[in-house]
Scaffold this active site. Structure first.
Site, PDB file in Angstrom:
ATOM      1  N   GLU A 193       0.795  -1.240   0.000  1.00  0.00           N
ATOM      2  CA  GLU A 193       0.000   0.000   0.000  1.00  0.00           C
ATOM      3  C   GLU A 193       0.819   1.278   0.000  1.00  0.00           C
ATOM      4  N   TYR A 236       3.361   2.025   1.963  1.00  0.00           N
ATOM      5  CA  TYR A 236       3.960   2.412   3.252  1.00  0.00           C
ATOM      6  C   TYR A 236       5.475   2.189   3.208  1.00  0.00           C
ATOM      7  N   ARG A 272       2.872  -8.807   4.417  1.00  0.00           N
ATOM      8  CA  ARG A 272       1.878  -8.286   3.465  1.00  0.00           C
ATOM      9  C   ARG A 272       2.634  -7.737   2.264  1.00  0.00           C
ATOM     10  N   HIS A 297      -1.699   3.778  -1.846  1.00  0.00           N
ATOM     11  CA  HIS A 297      -2.784   4.731  -1.557  1.00  0.00           C
ATOM     12  C   HIS A 297      -2.841   5.834  -2.605  1.00  0.00           C
ATOM     13  N   GLN A 333     -18.437   4.061   2.989  1.00  0.00           N
ATOM     14  CA  GLN A 333     -18.986   5.274   3.588  1.00  0.00           C
ATOM     15  C   GLN A 333     -18.806   5.379   5.101  1.00  0.00           C
TER      16      GLN A 333
HETATM   17  P1  FAD Z   1     -36.603   5.515   1.119  1.00  0.00           P
HETATM   18  O1  FAD Z   1     -35.512   4.735   0.563  1.00  0.00           O
HETATM   19  O2  FAD Z   1     -37.136   6.651   0.355  1.00  0.00           O
HETATM   20  O3  FAD Z   1     -37.783   4.497   1.449  1.00  0.00           O
HETATM   21  C1  FAD Z   1     -39.067   4.913   1.834  1.00  0.00           C
HETATM   22  C2  FAD Z   1     -40.069   3.820   1.503  1.00  0.00           C
HETATM   23  O4  FAD Z   1     -41.315   4.143   2.087  1.00  0.00           O
HETATM   24  C3  FAD Z   1     -40.334   3.643   0.009  1.00  0.00           C
HETATM   25  O5  FAD Z   1     -40.165   2.296  -0.346  1.00  0.00           O
HETATM   26  C4  FAD Z   1     -41.769   4.096  -0.158  1.00  0.00           C
HETATM   27  O6  FAD Z   1     -42.457   3.379  -1.162  1.00  0.00           O
HETATM   28  C5  FAD Z   1     -42.360   3.780   1.206  1.00  0.00           C
HETATM   29  N1  FAD Z   1     -43.556   4.553   1.584  1.00  0.00           N
HETATM   30  C6  FAD Z   1     -43.720   5.904   1.524  1.00  0.00           C
HETATM   31  N2  FAD Z   1     -44.953   6.229   2.011  1.00  0.00           N
HETATM   32  C7  FAD Z   1     -45.537   5.082   2.376  1.00  0.00           C
HETATM   33  C8  FAD Z   1     -46.801   4.764   2.953  1.00  0.00           C
HETATM   34  N3  FAD Z   1     -47.699   5.692   3.304  1.00  0.00           N
HETATM   35  N4  FAD Z   1     -47.109   3.457   3.182  1.00  0.00           N
HETATM   36  C9  FAD Z   1     -46.213   2.479   2.867  1.00  0.00           C
HETATM   37  N5  FAD Z   1     -45.020   2.735   2.328  1.00  0.00           N
HETATM   38  C10 FAD Z   1     -44.672   4.020   2.100  1.00  0.00           C
HETATM   39  N6  FAD Z   1     -27.149   6.276  -0.233  1.00  0.00           N
HETATM   40  C11 FAD Z   1     -25.965   5.944   0.215  1.00  0.00           C
HETATM   41  O7  FAD Z   1     -25.742   5.973   1.416  1.00  0.00           O
HETATM   42  N7  FAD Z   1     -24.967   5.529  -0.620  1.00  0.00           N
HETATM   43  C12 FAD Z   1     -25.151   5.464  -1.951  1.00  0.00           C
HETATM   44  O8  FAD Z   1     -24.233   5.105  -2.684  1.00  0.00           O
HETATM   45  C13 FAD Z   1     -26.408   5.807  -2.456  1.00  0.00           C
HETATM   46  N8  FAD Z   1     -26.629   5.760  -3.780  1.00  0.00           N
HETATM   47  C14 FAD Z   1     -27.842   6.115  -4.248  1.00  0.00           C
HETATM   48  C15 FAD Z   1     -28.057   6.060  -5.608  1.00  0.00           C
HETATM   49  C16 FAD Z   1     -29.293   6.390  -6.128  1.00  0.00           C
HETATM   50  C17 FAD Z   1     -29.497   6.327  -7.607  1.00  0.00           C
HETATM   51  C18 FAD Z   1     -30.344   6.777  -5.250  1.00  0.00           C
HETATM   52  C19 FAD Z   1     -31.705   7.132  -5.779  1.00  0.00           C
HETATM   53  C20 FAD Z   1     -30.134   6.851  -3.890  1.00  0.00           C
HETATM   54  C21 FAD Z   1     -28.876   6.527  -3.380  1.00  0.00           C
HETATM   55  N9  FAD Z   1     -28.615   6.607  -2.023  1.00  0.00           N
HETATM   56  C22 FAD Z   1     -27.402   6.231  -1.552  1.00  0.00           C
HETATM   57  C23 FAD Z   1     -29.579   7.183  -1.086  1.00  0.00           C
HETATM   58  C24 FAD Z   1     -30.334   6.134  -0.285  1.00  0.00           C
HETATM   59  O9  FAD Z   1     -30.935   5.200  -1.148  1.00  0.00           O
HETATM   60  C25 FAD Z   1     -31.367   6.827   0.580  1.00  0.00           C
HETATM   61  O10 FAD Z   1     -30.709   7.694   1.458  1.00  0.00           O
HETATM   62  C26 FAD Z   1     -32.162   5.849   1.400  1.00  0.00           C
HETATM   63  O11 FAD Z   1     -32.846   4.956   0.564  1.00  0.00           O
HETATM   64  C27 FAD Z   1     -33.190   6.539   2.289  1.00  0.00           C
HETATM   65  O12 FAD Z   1     -33.805   5.557   3.071  1.00  0.00           O
HETATM   66  P2  FAD Z   1     -35.254   5.723   3.714  1.00  0.00           P
HETATM   67  O13 FAD Z   1     -35.605   4.369   4.218  1.00  0.00           O
HETATM   68  O14 FAD Z   1     -35.255   6.839   4.667  1.00  0.00           O
HETATM   69  O15 FAD Z   1     -36.234   6.138   2.534  1.00  0.00           O
HETATM   70  P1  NAP Z   2     -27.239  16.127  -3.218  1.00  0.00           P
HETATM   71  O1  NAP Z   2     -25.900  15.530  -3.132  1.00  0.00           O
HETATM   72  O2  NAP Z   2     -27.682  17.045  -2.157  1.00  0.00           O
HETATM   73  O3  NAP Z   2     -27.325  16.824  -4.642  1.00  0.00           O
HETATM   74  C1  NAP Z   2     -28.448  17.524  -5.067  1.00  0.00           C
HETATM   75  C2  NAP Z   2     -28.102  18.290  -6.347  1.00  0.00           C
HETATM   76  O4  NAP Z   2     -29.239  18.997  -6.753  1.00  0.00           O
HETATM   77  C3  NAP Z   2     -26.986  19.266  -6.181  1.00  0.00           C
HETATM   78  O5  NAP Z   2     -26.138  19.130  -7.295  1.00  0.00           O
HETATM   79  C4  NAP Z   2     -27.680  20.624  -6.173  1.00  0.00           C
HETATM   80  O6  NAP Z   2     -26.759  21.466  -6.803  1.00  0.00           O
HETATM   81  C5  NAP Z   2     -28.941  20.373  -6.955  1.00  0.00           C
HETATM   82  N1  NAP Z   2     -30.129  21.091  -6.482  1.00  0.00           N
HETATM   83  C6  NAP Z   2     -30.602  21.163  -5.215  1.00  0.00           C
HETATM   84  N2  NAP Z   2     -31.735  21.880  -5.183  1.00  0.00           N
HETATM   85  C7  NAP Z   2     -31.995  22.283  -6.438  1.00  0.00           C
HETATM   86  C8  NAP Z   2     -33.015  23.066  -7.041  1.00  0.00           C
HETATM   87  N3  NAP Z   2     -34.019  23.556  -6.326  1.00  0.00           N
HETATM   88  N4  NAP Z   2     -32.964  23.276  -8.357  1.00  0.00           N
HETATM   89  C9  NAP Z   2     -31.958  22.778  -9.097  1.00  0.00           C
HETATM   90  N5  NAP Z   2     -30.945  22.050  -8.581  1.00  0.00           N
HETATM   91  C10 NAP Z   2     -30.967  21.788  -7.265  1.00  0.00           C
HETATM   92  O7  NAP Z   2     -28.306  14.985  -3.253  1.00  0.00           O
HETATM   93  P2  NAP Z   2     -28.523  13.759  -4.237  1.00  0.00           P
HETATM   94  O8  NAP Z   2     -27.606  13.735  -5.380  1.00  0.00           O
HETATM   95  O9  NAP Z   2     -29.969  13.803  -4.501  1.00  0.00           O
HETATM   96  O10 NAP Z   2     -28.190  12.527  -3.335  1.00  0.00           O
HETATM   97  C11 NAP Z   2     -29.027  12.221  -2.200  1.00  0.00           C
HETATM   98  C12 NAP Z   2     -28.229  11.521  -1.146  1.00  0.00           C
HETATM   99  O11 NAP Z   2     -27.894  10.224  -1.605  1.00  0.00           O
HETATM  100  C13 NAP Z   2     -26.953  12.269  -0.878  1.00  0.00           C
HETATM  101  O12 NAP Z   2     -26.996  12.810   0.423  1.00  0.00           O
HETATM  102  C14 NAP Z   2     -25.880  11.249  -0.994  1.00  0.00           C
HETATM  103  O13 NAP Z   2     -25.174  11.117   0.219  1.00  0.00           O
HETATM  104  C15 NAP Z   2     -26.579   9.925  -1.263  1.00  0.00           C
HETATM  105  N6  NAP Z   2     -25.855   9.291  -2.386  1.00  0.00           N
HETATM  106  C16 NAP Z   2     -24.573   8.936  -2.197  1.00  0.00           C
HETATM  107  C17 NAP Z   2     -23.875   8.385  -3.217  1.00  0.00           C
HETATM  108  C18 NAP Z   2     -22.450   7.954  -3.005  1.00  0.00           C
HETATM  109  O14 NAP Z   2     -21.785   7.609  -3.938  1.00  0.00           O
HETATM  110  N7  NAP Z   2     -21.949   7.937  -1.798  1.00  0.00           N
HETATM  111  C19 NAP Z   2     -24.440   8.215  -4.456  1.00  0.00           C
HETATM  112  C20 NAP Z   2     -25.744   8.622  -4.639  1.00  0.00           C
HETATM  113  C21 NAP Z   2     -26.437   9.185  -3.596  1.00  0.00           C
HETATM  114  P3  NAP Z   2     -26.916  23.035  -6.985  1.00  0.00           P
HETATM  115  O15 NAP Z   2     -27.732  23.476  -5.823  1.00  0.00           O
HETATM  116  O16 NAP Z   2     -25.543  23.587  -7.017  1.00  0.00           O
HETATM  117  O17 NAP Z   2     -27.574  23.188  -8.287  1.00  0.00           O
HETATM  118 FE1  SF4 Z   3     -17.425  -0.323   4.714  1.00  0.00          FE
HETATM  119 FE2  SF4 Z   3     -19.707  -1.382   5.557  1.00  0.00          FE
HETATM  120 FE3  SF4 Z   3     -19.636  -0.084   3.227  1.00  0.00          FE
HETATM  121 FE4  SF4 Z   3     -18.457  -2.478   3.539  1.00  0.00          FE
HETATM  122  S1  SF4 Z   3     -20.641  -2.026   3.638  1.00  0.00           S
HETATM  123  S2  SF4 Z   3     -17.566  -0.714   2.538  1.00  0.00           S
HETATM  124  S3  SF4 Z   3     -17.708  -2.325   5.613  1.00  0.00           S
HETATM  125  S4  SF4 Z   3     -19.282   0.789   5.248  1.00  0.00           S
END
Ligand code: FAD
Ligand code: NAP
Ligand code: SF4
Length: 678
Positions: free
Chosen positions: A169, A171, A219, A257, A344
């Protein structure tokens, strides 16, 4: 113990002559942040004991420096005095009480040390560290060798079964091995033999101080992935010298790294580097351990079956599930909470000096404080929403013995996380949904799919109501937002709406980057290993130093893609420390045109009209067929508000609680913590 049928090689004991490992599973070294302070030692002991109880064969601790020059951080973990040994008795006895074995990793950071005392083979600054190291004198090198011997001896007196010498890595030891960082002209530099002298002398010294009945692991960096790294012949010749010097096990490592080849993020194919391991295995007569992106027992067993190695190292998968080994052995692999390679809560925490945990298992590192014990008063619990927050709350509450009903409006589990699992390179995320699906069943949770929970379904029927209704995509207001070419990320990813050949992605957060990957990558989701290697410039050519060459990325699946944000800051700076650079590099490789500091004026048949700057002086029309909104999310709280009006007390978690800065890490943690407190 009878041999299991499904993974027989994984559970075959390994006789090292003076001691036997109960199976072939090695828990790789990870710095948790519990190593450095004496009062964290009981937590560290509980953390390792849980993994030993979970059946792992050999545990390797996070890195301990043999002296203060080698500290990663000022006042970091070190192993050099009788007091250090006394403290660590608690750790070793906790592991031994669970039938496990444990080795201490000895790591000298060299030029990766984040303090002004840093020293290396040559005075060459690392591109990822502001501190320039001093060149070590011959005297200091010889003293450092003795310090390694002393640290190993101290570890032995603390009850450790062995040590691992960190030689990869990038080091210190790796810095001596590679011409990139070793420009010396004395007996420690120049020829490969001279560059090998430092690690070989360290191993000899450890053997001399600790005797034959002590596990010594080295390692070995089997590919540095940096210019002026080592060649295959050099690495194999080193492996043979280390074997002769008394190493018991060669563990393998890949990439420095500072390398610009991803080695552990989720998009790296499983077991991507085992061909490099096989080269070493073929050359030596001691056990070799394969590592990196081995997260499930099938992959591990395949590595052993092919003869690529005799042991497998899994590290982060044991943060995700301490019971990984027992579950594999007992034919319960479907119950494994799989590490999804997101980094994360583990590496991203380590790099900002926060305690390490796990996104899918927030109990990792908190074994003594976040306990899901059996409840004395079982309650009837309703959980609304089956995203990460609701799933973790439902499974954790049921695990505590509560009677849980889970309501989900859609026809599937996972919420927003199921969109993540459809992004090319993030397929692993579906393992989390598989895990929760299995555990809901195992713990007897009643699941109501296709059921939008209403006040009348919940009022008066449950002791506790958990609202995990999550988030919905934010739809900003601008002229033409209702034009047919404007769609949400959810519609694009789910396939509900078609995406054209020319695309503007509005928003450059985590989802914007994921959508860029989604639209630029051809339909076949997972890259084959050869394509992945080509994309990142990995070569197997034995003569190429560092095994890196020019990257050849696959072309974008679409003729034009823009990614836009209103901020003027560089796009993607908020992405994870250890994975963000991969996403940023990937989007660049696909030729996505990134525009920042834009104002969205309107969408019409001509495309997306934007202007730049506060005075809107510069205008442009992006002639695109589709505009995808990745503009954040808003909490879905309608049910909670109605319940409150009806006098029902609720617990609100995940995105329903707060949409800003929401990620699955917070969602799952909140669900688990709530369940533990019910
Ligand atoms: P949600 O995932 O929004 O789940 C809420 C659920 O409640 C839904 O299934 C909905 O259908 C259900 N629901 C709503 N109202 C009702 C009701 N009245 N009755 C029954 N069911 C209901 N996060 C990361 O940490 N790392 C990532 O790499 C990452 N990548 C992402 C990539 C994408 C493309 C997207 C879209 C999201 C990503 N996220 C990532 C974000 C992550 O998925 C969300 O932060 C997370 O899913 C939020 O969890 P939650 O359970 O609070 O809500
Ligand atoms: P985000 O990271 O907060 O990005 C939202 C984007 O929307 C920003 O680029 C913002 O940029 C824009 N935006 C916000 N309000 C707006 C408005 N009113 N009009 C136009 N543009 C607007 O959130 P996200 O991409 O939706 O992701 C959601 C969560 O999922 C994040 O918190 C992230 O941690 C998680 N996630 C993580 C990964 C990962 O790889 N770790 C991958 C996917 C998602 P400007 O305001 O500059 O335009
Ligand atoms: Fe790290 Fe847990 Fe994500 Fe695996 S799932 S990379 S151990 S945070």
């Amino acid at each position: 113990m009878t041999a299991p049928t499904k993974y027989p090689l994984l559970f075959e004991p390994l006789d090292l002559g003076f001691t036997t490992l109960r199976n072939r599973i090695v828990m790789g070294s990870m710095h948790t942040g519990l190593e450095d302070l004496p009062w964290d030692i009981p937590k560290l002991a509980a953390y390792f004991a849980a993994r030993a109880k979970g059946g792992v064969g050999l545990i390797i601790t996070g890195g301990y420096s043999p002296n203060i020059t080698g500290w990663l951080l000022p006042a970091g973990a070190k192993m050099s005095s009788p007091i250090d040994a006394l403290l660590h008795r608690k750790v070793t006895s906790a592991v031994h009480a669970e039938g496990g074995k444990i080795a201490m990793q000895l790591l000298h950071a060299g030029r990766y040390a984040y303090h002004p005392l840093s020293a290396s083979a040559s005075a060459i600054k690392a591109p990822i560290n502001p501190f320039k190291p001093r060149k070590m004198s011959d005297l200091e090198i010889r003293k450092t060798i003795r310090d390694f011997g002393n640290a190993a001896k101290t570890a032995k007196s603390a009850g450790y079964d062995g040590v691992e010498v960190m030689g990869g890595e990038g080091y210190l030891i790796n810095q001596f091995l590679a011409p990139r960082t070793n420009k010396r002209t004395d007996k420690w530099g120049g020829s490969a033999d001279n560059r090998h002298r430092f690690p070989v002398e360290i191993v000899k010294e450890i053997r001399r101080r600790c005797g034959d009945d002590f596990i010594v692991i080295f390692r070995l960096s089997m590919a540095d992935f940096v210019d002026e790294g080592q060649t295959r012949d050099e690495i194999i010749s080193l492996a043979l010298k280390l074997e002769a010097a008394g190493v018991s096990i060669l563990n393998t490592d890949i990439g420095w790294h500072e390398a610009r080849v991803p080695t552990i993020v989720t998009s790296v194919p499983r077991g991507a580097f085992t061909a490099f391991t096989a080269d070493i295995t073929r050359a030596v007569n001691i056990p070799v351990c394969a590592a990196n992106r081995i997260n499930m027992p099938e992959t591990a067993e395949d590595v052993l079956l092919r003869g690529d190695a005799q042991l497998v190292q899994i590290a982060r998968p044991l943060l995700a599930d301490p019971e990984w080994a027992n579950k594999a052995r007992e034919q319960r692999a479907d119950e494994i909470n799989t590490c999804i390679g997101c980094n994360q809560a583990c590496l991203d925490h380590a790099f900002v000096h926060k305690k390490v945990s796990c996104l899918v298992n927030p109990r990792a590192g908190r074994e003594t404080s976040l306990v899901l014990g059996p409840t004395r008063a079982a309650k009837h619990v309703a959980v609304v929403g089956a995203g990460p927050a609701g799933l973790s709350a439902a499974v954790s509450a049921a695990e505590c013995g509560h009677h849980v009903e889970l309501f989900e409006a859609s026809d599937h589990l996972g919420g927003q996380f199921s969109y993540a699992a459809r992004i090319p390179g993030k397929e692993e995320f579906s393992e989390t949904i598989r895990y929760y699906t299995t555990m809901l069943d195992k713990h007897g949770v009643t699941v109501h799919l296709n059921t939008t929970a209403r006040v009348e379904d919940l009022k008066g029927r449950f002791d506790e109501v958990v609202i995990a209704t999550g988030v919905v995509p934010r739809v900003p207001s601008f002229p033409g937002v209702d034009h047919p070419k404007v769609i949400t990320y959810a519609q694009a990813i789910s396939g509900e709406k078609e995406v054209g050949d020319t695309v503007a992605i509005m928003g450059a957060g985590g989802i914007g980057f994921d959508v860029a990957e989604f639209v630029t990558t051809d339909k076949s989701p997972t890259l084959h290993l050869e394509e992945w290697n080509a994309e990142w410039g990995v070569t197997r050519d034995a003569e190429t130093r560092g095994f890196v060459t020019k990257p050849h990325p696959a072309p974008s699946a679409r003729s034009k893609v823009y990614m836009l944000q209103r901020k003027t800051t560089p796009q993607g700076i908020g992405l994870g420390k250890t994975s963000g650079w991969v996403h940023r590099a990937s989007v660049k490789m696909k030729g996505v045109e990134q525009l920042s500091g834009v104002n969205y004026e309107k969408v019409d048949d001509a495309g997306l009209h934007i202007t730049f700057g506060e005075d809107h002086s510069e205008a442009r029309v992006l002639d695109v067929e589709t505009v995808i909104l990745c503009t954040g999310q808003e909490s879905e709280r309608r049910l909670d508000e109605a319940l409150k009006e009806a006098g029902v007390t609720t617990h609100v978690i995940g995105g329903a609680d707060l949409a800003a800065e929401l990620d699955a890490k917070r969602a799952i943690r909140q669900g688990t913590e709530l369940a533990a407190a019910l």
